[in-house]
Design a protein around this motif. Structure first.
Motif, PDB file in Angstrom:
ATOM      1  N   PHE A  18      20.916 -11.617   9.768  1.00 51.31           N
ATOM      2  CA  PHE A  18      21.343 -11.596   8.372  1.00 51.31           C
ATOM      3  C   PHE A  18      22.844 -11.340   8.346  1.00 51.31           C
ATOM      4  O   PHE A  18      23.322 -10.397   8.960  1.00 51.31           O
ATOM      5  N   GLY A  19      23.568 -12.185   7.629  1.00 52.74           N
ATOM      6  CA  GLY A  19      25.021 -12.076   7.606  1.00 52.74           C
ATOM      7  C   GLY A  19      25.671 -12.925   8.672  1.00 52.74           C
ATOM      8  O   GLY A  19      26.726 -12.577   9.215  1.00 52.74           O
ATOM      9  N   GLY A  25      28.213 -11.173  12.559  1.00 56.34           N
ATOM     10  CA  GLY A  25      26.969 -11.932  12.482  1.00 56.34           C
ATOM     11  C   GLY A  25      27.064 -13.256  13.211  1.00 56.34           C
ATOM     12  O   GLY A  25      26.131 -13.672  13.914  1.00 56.34           O
ATOM     13  N   LEU A  62      21.463 -10.522  -0.743  1.00 55.70           N
ATOM     14  CA  LEU A  62      21.019  -9.134  -0.622  1.00 55.70           C
ATOM     15  C   LEU A  62      20.550  -8.545  -1.941  1.00 55.70           C
ATOM     16  O   LEU A  62      19.789  -7.579  -1.955  1.00 55.70           O
ATOM     17  N   ILE A  68      14.925 -12.990  -0.048  1.00 54.25           N
ATOM     18  CA  ILE A  68      14.585 -12.302   1.202  1.00 54.25           C
ATOM     19  C   ILE A  68      13.115 -12.537   1.555  1.00 54.25           C
ATOM     20  O   ILE A  68      12.770 -12.765   2.723  1.00 54.25           O
ATOM     21  N   ILE A  83      15.622  -8.424  14.917  1.00 56.32           N
ATOM     22  CA  ILE A  83      16.172  -8.660  13.584  1.00 56.32           C
ATOM     23  C   ILE A  83      17.454  -7.842  13.474  1.00 56.32           C
ATOM     24  O   ILE A  83      17.442  -6.625  13.678  1.00 56.32           O
ATOM     25  N   ILE A  85      20.733  -6.954  11.028  1.00 56.20           N
ATOM     26  CA  ILE A  85      21.372  -7.010   9.719  1.00 56.20           C
ATOM     27  C   ILE A  85      22.855  -6.742   9.917  1.00 56.20           C
ATOM     28  O   ILE A  85      23.284  -5.608  10.136  1.00 56.20           O
ATOM     29  N   THR A  87      25.386  -7.235   7.790  1.00 54.18           N
ATOM     30  CA  THR A  87      26.001  -7.339   6.467  1.00 54.18           C
ATOM     31  C   THR A  87      26.660  -6.014   6.104  1.00 54.18           C
ATOM     32  O   THR A  87      26.434  -4.995   6.751  1.00 54.18           O
ATOM     33  N   PRO A 121      19.523  -3.937   2.802  1.00 58.23           N
ATOM     34  CA  PRO A 121      18.837  -3.777   4.091  1.00 58.23           C
ATOM     35  C   PRO A 121      17.437  -3.192   3.959  1.00 58.23           C
ATOM     36  O   PRO A 121      16.545  -3.547   4.736  1.00 58.23           O
ATOM     37  N   ILE A 124      15.162  -6.005   3.116  1.00 57.38           N
ATOM     38  CA  ILE A 124      14.914  -6.813   4.314  1.00 57.38           C
ATOM     39  C   ILE A 124      13.855  -6.138   5.178  1.00 57.38           C
ATOM     40  O   ILE A 124      12.918  -6.789   5.672  1.00 57.38           O
ATOM     41  N   ALA A 142      20.451  -2.493  12.206  1.00 57.31           N
ATOM     42  CA  ALA A 142      21.340  -2.707  11.062  1.00 57.31           C
ATOM     43  C   ALA A 142      22.697  -2.086  11.355  1.00 57.31           C
ATOM     44  O   ALA A 142      22.783  -1.005  11.948  1.00 57.31           O
TER      45      ALA A 142
END
Length: 248
Positions: A18-19, A25, A62, A68, A83, A85, A87, A121, A124, A142
């Motif tokens: 994500f991002g 990212g 987001l 999402i 996964i 994140i 962002t 987040p 997510i 994250a």
């Protein structure tokens, strides 16, 4: 520390970023390409962050839970085992932050920072944690920040950003406890990337000591090294790019 591309494990099989249009990212996404990860999903607001044929792009916002949830449906059958994140926001578009004094706190700006750095987040996690495999190693990570540490805060200021990252760290701890009951091989971690040469840090780079401003590729490689070594006993903690556990 190993270089990006020196990957000798069977993890991850499916990575979601994500991002993916941001500096860090994009570096994560490129690392997974070099690792020949079987399935790579790259999420951004525009939905076209990568042109690599092995990457499947998707769009998300987001602040929009529906987007999402749609992303989760896209990867559901692949059982994502990593996964990331990548962002976050520090300075808002109208340059209203970070606040150096409580006198500068603006409720609308603070709400936006919390929405993007903490609530997004969390949403997510709500939709993606249930997709992670239970029978093998899986990691949910994250981007956090050292300034999210309450005990390590000796300067004050940056109120909304500090608060949003401290709240994110608490959520990651909560998620780790809950997920650990059903996913015995899972790891949930926060990551401090260091000061990375991206638009987020650009206004503050003049104060960075020599050698401490990292390229996105270096930072992503370092954080992937850290993630590769974490075990379920580390779940719920926050680590920096060198693998140091950060204080809460």
């Amino acid at each position: 520390m190993s270089d990006v591309g020196q990957h000798e494990h069977d993890w991850p099989r499916c990575a979601v970023v994500f991002g993916a249009s941001g500096g860090i990212g994009a570096a994560f996404t490129e690392a997974f390409q070099e690792w020949d990860v079987d399935h790579i999903f790259a999420g951004s607001r525009c939905g076209d962050s990568s042109t690599h044929p092995s990457v499947r792009n998707f769009a998300f916002d987001l602040t929009d839970e529906v987007s999402i949830a749609a992303a989760a449906d896209l990867v559901r059958d692949r059982k994502p085992d990593l996964i990331v994140i990548a962002t976050g926001i520090l300075t808002l578009t109208e340059n209203s932050g970070p606040e150096r004094s409580y006198r500068k706190i603006d409720p609308r700006s603070m709400e936006e920072v919390l929405r993007l750095n903490t609530i997004g987040p969390a949403i997510i996690a709500k939709h993606f944690l249930p997709l992670m495999p239970r029978d093998r190693r899986a990691v949910f990570a994250a981007l956090s920040a050292r300034v999210g540490s309450i005990s390590d805060n000796g300067l004050g200021g940056w109120h909304s950003y500090r608060a949003s990252k401290a709240a994110l760290n608490m959520l990651l701890k909560n998620f780790a406890i809950e997920l650990g009951r059903t996913h015995k091989h899972a790891v949930i971690a926060g990551l401090h990337p260091g000061t990375v040469d991206t638009p987020l840090s650009e206004p503050f780079q003049s104060n960075v000591p020599s050698g401490k401003l990292f390229t996105p590729k270096y930072s992503a490689s370092a954080m992937l090294d850290v993630l590769s070594q974490l075990t379920p006993n580390d779940s719920g903690e926050v680590f920096d790019f060198a693998g140091e556990r950060l204080e809460a």
